[in-house]
Design a protein around this motif. Structure first.
Motif, PDB file in Angstrom:
ATOM      1  N   LEU A   1      23.371  43.479  31.374  1.00  0.00           N
ATOM      2  CA  LEU A   1      22.150  43.943  30.715  1.00  0.00           C
ATOM      3  C   LEU A   1      20.967  43.001  30.907  1.00  0.00           C
ATOM      4  CD1 LEU A   1      23.611  45.264  27.329  1.00  0.00           C
ATOM      5  CD2 LEU A   1      22.814  46.620  29.275  1.00  0.00           C
ATOM      6  N   ILE A   2      21.232  41.727  31.205  1.00  0.00           N
ATOM      7  CA  ILE A   2      20.117  40.777  31.305  1.00  0.00           C
ATOM      8  C   ILE A   2      19.847  40.296  32.728  1.00  0.00           C
ATOM      9  CG2 ILE A   2      20.382  39.958  28.945  1.00  0.00           C
ATOM     10  CD1 ILE A   2      21.805  37.514  29.991  1.00  0.00           C
ATOM     11  N   VAL A   3      20.834  40.425  33.629  1.00  0.00           N
ATOM     12  CA  VAL A   3      20.626  39.965  35.004  1.00  0.00           C
ATOM     13  C   VAL A   3      19.901  41.054  35.786  1.00  0.00           C
ATOM     14  CG1 VAL A   3      21.725  39.150  37.121  1.00  0.00           C
ATOM     15  CG2 VAL A   3      22.680  38.518  34.904  1.00  0.00           C
ATOM     16  N   ALA A   4      18.618  41.066  35.665  1.00  0.00           N
ATOM     17  CA  ALA A   4      17.776  42.044  36.365  1.00  0.00           C
ATOM     18  C   ALA A   4      16.357  41.507  36.414  1.00  0.00           C
ATOM     19  CB  ALA A   4      17.817  43.391  35.641  1.00  0.00           C
ATOM     20  N   ILE A   5      15.582  41.997  37.355  1.00  0.00           N
ATOM     21  CA  ILE A   5      14.187  41.596  37.452  1.00  0.00           C
ATOM     22  C   ILE A   5      13.426  42.248  36.309  1.00  0.00           C
ATOM     23  CG2 ILE A   5      12.081  41.704  38.837  1.00  0.00           C
ATOM     24  CD1 ILE A   5      13.850  41.749  41.322  1.00  0.00           C
ATOM     25  N   GLY A   6      12.866  41.448  35.462  1.00  0.00           N
ATOM     26  CA  GLY A   6      12.126  41.971  34.320  1.00  0.00           C
ATOM     27  C   GLY A   6      11.115  40.966  33.833  1.00  0.00           C
ATOM     28  N   ALA A   7      10.370  41.337  32.804  1.00  0.00           N
ATOM     29  CA  ALA A   7       9.304  40.491  32.305  1.00  0.00           C
ATOM     30  C   ALA A   7       9.821  39.138  31.829  1.00  0.00           C
ATOM     31  CB  ALA A   7       8.584  41.214  31.164  1.00  0.00           C
TER      32      ALA A   7
ATOM     33  N   ALA B   1      -1.578  42.806  30.127  1.00  0.00           N
ATOM     34  CA  ALA B   1      -2.466  41.650  29.997  1.00  0.00           C
ATOM     35  C   ALA B   1      -1.882  40.442  30.730  1.00  0.00           C
ATOM     36  CB  ALA B   1      -2.686  41.319  28.520  1.00  0.00           C
ATOM     37  N   TYR B   2      -0.572  40.214  30.565  1.00  0.00           N
ATOM     38  CA  TYR B   2       0.055  39.093  31.253  1.00  0.00           C
ATOM     39  C   TYR B   2       0.053  39.318  32.765  1.00  0.00           C
ATOM     40  CZ  TYR B   2       3.182  35.198  32.151  1.00  0.00           C
ATOM     41  OH  TYR B   2       3.711  34.017  32.615  1.00  0.00           O
ATOM     42  N   GLY B   3       0.246  40.566  33.183  1.00  0.00           N
ATOM     43  CA  GLY B   3       0.196  40.879  34.611  1.00  0.00           C
ATOM     44  C   GLY B   3      -1.161  40.603  35.206  1.00  0.00           C
ATOM     45  N   VAL B   4      -2.226  40.903  34.458  1.00  0.00           N
ATOM     46  CA  VAL B   4      -3.587  40.616  34.925  1.00  0.00           C
ATOM     47  C   VAL B   4      -3.793  39.112  35.081  1.00  0.00           C
ATOM     48  CG1 VAL B   4      -6.028  40.725  34.285  1.00  0.00           C
ATOM     49  CG2 VAL B   4      -4.569  42.738  33.988  1.00  0.00           C
ATOM     50  N   LEU B   5      -3.268  38.323  34.132  1.00  0.00           N
ATOM     51  CA  LEU B   5      -3.377  36.872  34.232  1.00  0.00           C
ATOM     52  C   LEU B   5      -2.628  36.351  35.460  1.00  0.00           C
ATOM     53  CD1 LEU B   5      -2.894  35.772  30.509  1.00  0.00           C
ATOM     54  CD2 LEU B   5      -5.002  35.694  31.851  1.00  0.00           C
TER      55      LEU B   5
ATOM     56  N   LEU C   1       4.708  34.528  44.517  1.00  0.00           N
ATOM     57  CA  LEU C   1       5.458  34.679  43.272  1.00  0.00           C
ATOM     58  C   LEU C   1       4.606  35.320  42.185  1.00  0.00           C
ATOM     59  CD1 LEU C   1       7.961  34.161  41.499  1.00  0.00           C
ATOM     60  CD2 LEU C   1       6.994  31.903  40.977  1.00  0.00           C
ATOM     61  N   ASP C   2       3.386  34.819  41.993  1.00  0.00           N
ATOM     62  CA  ASP C   2       2.540  35.372  40.946  1.00  0.00           C
ATOM     63  C   ASP C   2       2.075  36.789  41.273  1.00  0.00           C
ATOM     64  OD1 ASP C   2       2.391  33.626  38.736  1.00  0.00           O
ATOM     65  OD2 ASP C   2       1.180  32.227  39.883  1.00  0.00           O
ATOM     66  N   SER C   3       1.947  37.107  42.550  1.00  0.00           N
ATOM     67  CA  SER C   3       1.640  38.489  42.922  1.00  0.00           C
ATOM     68  C   SER C   3       2.793  39.410  42.525  1.00  0.00           C
ATOM     69  CB  SER C   3       1.389  38.591  44.428  1.00  0.00           C
ATOM     70  OG  SER C   3       0.243  37.850  44.808  1.00  0.00           O
ATOM     71  N   ALA C   4       4.018  38.943  42.795  1.00  0.00           N
ATOM     72  CA  ALA C   4       5.203  39.731  42.425  1.00  0.00           C
ATOM     73  C   ALA C   4       5.294  39.879  40.903  1.00  0.00           C
ATOM     74  CB  ALA C   4       6.462  39.066  42.966  1.00  0.00           C
TER      75      ALA C   4
ATOM     76  N   ILE D   1       2.743  44.641  35.292  1.00  0.00           N
ATOM     77  CA  ILE D   1       1.851  45.792  35.133  1.00  0.00           C
ATOM     78  C   ILE D   1       2.625  47.103  35.255  1.00  0.00           C
ATOM     79  CG2 ILE D   1      -0.098  47.029  36.154  1.00  0.00           C
ATOM     80  CD1 ILE D   1      -1.306  44.281  36.848  1.00  0.00           C
ATOM     81  N   LEU D   2       3.536  47.184  36.230  1.00  0.00           N
ATOM     82  CA  LEU D   2       4.329  48.400  36.382  1.00  0.00           C
ATOM     83  C   LEU D   2       5.239  48.631  35.172  1.00  0.00           C
ATOM     84  CD1 LEU D   2       5.348  48.371  40.163  1.00  0.00           C
ATOM     85  CD2 LEU D   2       3.642  49.784  39.024  1.00  0.00           C
ATOM     86  N   LEU D   3       5.831  47.537  34.657  1.00  0.00           N
ATOM     87  CA  LEU D   3       6.666  47.671  33.460  1.00  0.00           C
ATOM     88  C   LEU D   3       5.828  48.137  32.264  1.00  0.00           C
ATOM     89  CD1 LEU D   3       8.991  44.520  33.603  1.00  0.00           C
ATOM     90  CD2 LEU D   3       9.708  46.911  33.701  1.00  0.00           C
ATOM     91  N   GLY D   4       4.618  47.567  32.161  1.00  0.00           N
ATOM     92  CA  GLY D   4       3.730  47.972  31.060  1.00  0.00           C
ATOM     93  C   GLY D   4       3.367  49.441  31.130  1.00  0.00           C
ATOM     94  N   ILE D   5       3.029  49.899  32.334  1.00  0.00           N
ATOM     95  CA  ILE D   5       2.679  51.304  32.530  1.00  0.00           C
ATOM     96  C   ILE D   5       3.878  52.210  32.236  1.00  0.00           C
ATOM     97  CG2 ILE D   5       2.006  53.034  34.250  1.00  0.00           C
ATOM     98  CD1 ILE D   5       0.322  50.828  35.585  1.00  0.00           C
ATOM     99  N   ARG D   6       5.050  51.773  32.700  1.00  0.00           N
ATOM    100  CA  ARG D   6       6.273  52.571  32.484  1.00  0.00           C
ATOM    101  C   ARG D   6       6.591  52.668  30.997  1.00  0.00           C
ATOM    102  NH1 ARG D   6      11.872  51.474  32.259  1.00  0.00           N
ATOM    103  NH2 ARG D   6      13.152  53.195  33.018  1.00  0.00           N
ATOM    104  N   ILE D   7       6.478  51.559  30.281  1.00  0.00           N
ATOM    105  CA  ILE D   7       6.766  51.564  28.849  1.00  0.00           C
ATOM    106  C   ILE D   7       5.768  52.431  28.100  1.00  0.00           C
ATOM    107  CG2 ILE D   7       6.740  50.121  26.767  1.00  0.00           C
ATOM    108  CD1 ILE D   7       8.009  47.901  28.456  1.00  0.00           C
ATOM    109  N   ALA D   8       4.477  52.340  28.492  1.00  0.00           N
ATOM    110  CA  ALA D   8       3.448  53.149  27.845  1.00  0.00           C
ATOM    111  C   ALA D   8       3.704  54.642  28.068  1.00  0.00           C
ATOM    112  CB  ALA D   8       2.063  52.764  28.372  1.00  0.00           C
TER     113      ALA D   8
END
Length: 206
Positions: A18-24, A85-89, A187-190, A196-203
């Motif tokens: 459940l935790i070994v995945a690419i996420g925020a 917001a964090y993705g924009v930063l 790295l920061d681009s990724a 941002i994609l996670l934020g959009i998906r959650i919204a």
């Protein structure tokens, strides 16, 4: 004894899955580990948060969450805004190669100890998926082990400890790869795209 061991292993495997995945949360821990910034505090926040959520799920909080879907909706919108917001930063950091060195502050909220901890807590507790996965799903699986469910929870907790300690403290092994600003830009681009994609998906789901 054999049943106890099998239950612990099952909890460990389920927790890791459940935790070994690419996420925020994981991308944030990785970046902090590479920068060697407040790693013990960040790992502690992640581990303690997971242990609390696992215990809550096994204790039956998942049923309450199912009865109050409005709570998850509110968390989803707050989490989506936070992630974007964090993705924009992160995108801003990627556009400023001079700030990509691991040992430098970059003006982002994760530079100070307080900012790092608050950011980590936001990425953890404002993510509705953590309630769906750790509280509801893991709690439901644990319930299937009856009187052994707390052994299952211990196994899942061990998975969290192993993963976050390995990710946070082990990230320094990859530091040679990030000796140049370009690596930090990638790295920061990724991270920006992921957040941002996670934020959009959650919204969208909220």
């Amino acid at each position: 004894m054999r049943q106890d061991l099998l239950t612990l292993v099952a909890g460990l495997g389920t927790g890791l899955s459940l935790i070994v995945a690419i996420g925020a949360q994981n991308t944030f821990v990785l970046r902090q580990g590479l920068r060697r910034k407040h790693v013990p505090a960040i790992v502690t926040v992640c581990v303690l948060s997971d242990l609390v959520l696992i215990a809550a799920g096994v204790a039956g909080l998942g049923a309450l969450v199912e009865l109050r879907p409005g709570v998850l909706t509110a968390v989803a919108w707050a989490g989506a805004a936070f992630l974007v917001a964090y993705g924009v930063l992160a995108a801003r950091r990627a556009l400023r190669p001079a700030s990509m060195r691991a040992d430098d502050g970059d003006g982002s909220p994760d530079t100070s100890m307080r900012g790092s901890v608050l950011t980590c807590m936001g990425l953890t507790w404002l993510n509705p998926h953590v309630y769906l996965d750790t509280v509801l799903l893991l709690g439901s699986v644990a319930a299937g082990y009856g009187t052994h469910r707390w052994l299952f929870a211990i196994g899942a907790g061990m998975g969290s400890v192993l993963w976050f300690c390995g990710l946070g403290f082990g990230a320094r092994l990859a530091r040679p790869l990030f000796a140049k600003p370009l690596a930090w830009r990638v790295l920061d681009s990724a991270i920006a795209v992921t957040m941002i994609l996670l934020g959009i998906r959650i919204a969208a789901l909220g």
